[in-house]
Design an enzyme around this catalytic site. Structure first.
Site, PDB file in Angstrom:
ATOM      1  N   HIS A 101      -5.831  14.214 -34.488  1.00 18.37           N
ATOM      2  CA  HIS A 101      -4.464  14.680 -34.750  1.00 18.37           C
ATOM      3  C   HIS A 101      -3.996  15.476 -33.546  1.00 18.37           C
ATOM      4  O   HIS A 101      -4.790  16.140 -32.877  1.00 18.37           O
ATOM      5  CB  HIS A 101      -4.421  15.547 -36.016  1.00 18.37           C
ATOM      6  N   ASP A 113      -3.664   9.766 -42.815  1.00 19.80           N
ATOM      7  CA  ASP A 113      -3.512   8.314 -42.824  1.00 19.80           C
ATOM      8  C   ASP A 113      -4.818   7.576 -43.070  1.00 19.80           C
ATOM      9  O   ASP A 113      -4.799   6.394 -43.404  1.00 19.80           O
ATOM     10  CB  ASP A 113      -2.903   7.848 -41.502  1.00 19.80           C
ATOM     11  N   HIS A 143       4.247   7.106 -35.209  1.00 21.12           N
ATOM     12  CA  HIS A 143       4.536   8.153 -36.199  1.00 21.12           C
ATOM     13  C   HIS A 143       4.197   7.699 -37.614  1.00 21.12           C
ATOM     14  O   HIS A 143       3.232   8.169 -38.206  1.00 21.12           O
ATOM     15  CB  HIS A 143       6.002   8.566 -36.091  1.00 21.12           C
TER      16      HIS A 143
END
EC number: 2.3.3.1
Length: 469
Positions: free
Chosen positions: A350, A405, A304
């Protein structure tokens, strides 16, 4: 037409001739008070009635099917909870109360001389569905500054943690210890009526958000700056500016980056681990401190909240192996070798999105403006040009595009924050805005204890008529 209805319609009408009317109506409707709790007190009864009527009319309506793969696959794609503050569209990305990230960047108030939205404004939007005025955002800034001081037992606790205790473990433990200050826990023990729950959840949430930068900065100073003081909160500064000051960073661009970072990481609908955890724990009427601490334990998991660290580790290894300037051909070969070895390219793909994450895009735009010649950014930009095509050629990825990210760590490194173990704490400070805004609404709307039905594998096999042998 209710204000929340106006708020939901406005983003869809931004390209129409009526856009100005709706946005002005939204701004005017929200200008009645600078006190967020007063605005909520006006909105909640109307929303309670709307949801009650909807449930009465459509409560037995089927909204989808559940497959065996969904049950075994982490409940991916299963519609299972109500989460008001944001919705993630596979093609568009995240929308905060109906507004996209570019729309939020355009519409939300900025700091004097700044260009990035203030997180205080996003919090107002998440809580109310309304684009706030500058006066309302200033009220939130001052309110958080007023509530920011940490109780002495939490300061003592943080100062006595061993230096080998992970920053996220310290963060979660300190948040749990703040439970001693919970207005909701006290009110519940005194028998407050459930119609008043939201008021005390609101107070706790405001207190917690106000204190999080102090906790986070104290952890940073203790671990990486020899325990130096975080200094005092300045009530004339915004939340992000106070945070960067306490961390020890005075570069105005870093403060602007922090405003952007804390805004775009704030919420990502309700199914991710941290949001769902806070929703689940909160449904037991645990107070915001306990609910959010639990969420942070989920965020600390490598699947996560640690992804941006993994990106930086991979980029550093790439630089070490290939050197400085790398040709597209060598880069392409390196990516293929990564994939053929059974690894993934971190920062790409994702669970829900099927396009470039708009949170990546706005960070890329920030980098193009402020650090276009930084070697690490140039490497990230080169990967953006090459990786999606390689992943498409491989044919396995449902989404070959970069996520948030893939970029955030590079920006933090550029401004001198090189302590990768700490990055998830920043993520946690931001995520409070979304999950606590939702927690207030969960209690306002009377959401019950979450209690889904579990099944054994044998039970599932029997249910679908399969042989268990």
């Amino acid at each position: 037409m209710s204000f929340l209805t106006v708020s939901r319609l406005a983003p869809k009408l931004l390209n129409s001739k009526n856009a100005t009317y709706f946005l002005v109506a939204a701004r005017n409707a929200s200008a009645s008070s600078t006190n967020l709790k007063d605005v909520l007190a006006d909105l909640i009864p109307k929303e309670q009635t709307r949801i009650k009527n909807f449930k009465q009319q459509y409560g037995k309506t089927n909204i989808g099917q559940i497959t065996v793969d969904m049950v075994y696959g982490g409940m991916r794609g299963m519609k299972g909870l109500v989460y008001e503050t944001s919705v993630l569209d596979p093609e568009e990305g995240i929308r905060f109360r109906g507004y996209s990230i570019p729309e939020c960047q355009k519409l939300l108030p900025k700091a004097p001389g700044g260009e990035e939205p203030l997180p205080e404004g996003l919090f107002w939007l998440l809580v109310t569905g309304q684009v706030p005025t500058e006066e309302q955002v200033n009220w939130v800034s001052k309110e958080w500054a007023k509530r920011a001081a940490l109780p002495s037992h939490v300061v003592t606790m943080l100062d006595n943690f061993p230096t080998n205790l992970h920053p996220m473990s310290q963060f979660s433990a300190a948040i749990t210890a703040l439970n001693s200050e919970s207005s909701f826990a006290r009110a519940y023990s005194e028998g407050v009526h459930k119609s008043k729950y939201w008021e005390f959840i609101y107070e706790d949430s405001m207190d917690l958000i106000a204190k999080l930068p102090c906790i986070a900065a104290k952890i940073y100073r203790n671990l990486y700056r020899e325990g130096s003081s975080i200094g005092a909160i300045d009530s004339n500064l915004d939340w992000s500016h106070n945070f960067t000051n306490m961390l020890g960073y005075s570069e105005p661009q870093f403060t602007e980056l922090m405003r952007l970072y804390l805004t775009i990481h704030s919420d990502h609908e309700g199914g991710n681990v941290s949001a769902h955890t806070s929703h689940l724990v909160g449904s037991a009427l645990s107070d915001p401190y306990l609910s959010f601490s639990a969420a942070m334990n989920g965020l600390a998991g490598p699947l996560h909240g640690l992804a941006n660290q993994e990106v930086l580790v991979w980029l550093t290894a790439l630089q070490k192996e290939l050197g400085g300037e790398v040709s597209d051909e060598r880069m392409r070969d390196y990516i293929w070798n990564t994939l053929k070895s059974g690894r993934v390219v971190p920062g790409y793909g994702h669970a829900v999105l099927r396009k470039t994450d708009p949170r990546y895009t706005c960070q890329r735009e920030f980098a193009l403006k402020h650090l276009p010649n930084d070697p690490m950014f140039k490497l990230v930009a080169q990967l953006y040009k090459i990786v999606p095509n390689v992943l498409l050629e491989q044919g396995r990825a449902k989404n070959p595009w970069p996520n948030v990210d893939a970029h955030s760590g590079v920006l933090l490194q550029y401004y001198g924050m090189t302590e990768m173990n700490y990055y998830t704490v920043l993520f946690g400070v931001s995520r409070a805005l979304g999950v606590l805004a939702q927690l207030v609404w969960s209690r306002a709307l009377g959401f019950p204890l979450e209690r889904p039905k579990s099944m054994s594998s044998d039970g599932l096999m029997t249910l679908v008529g399969a042989k268990s042998g």
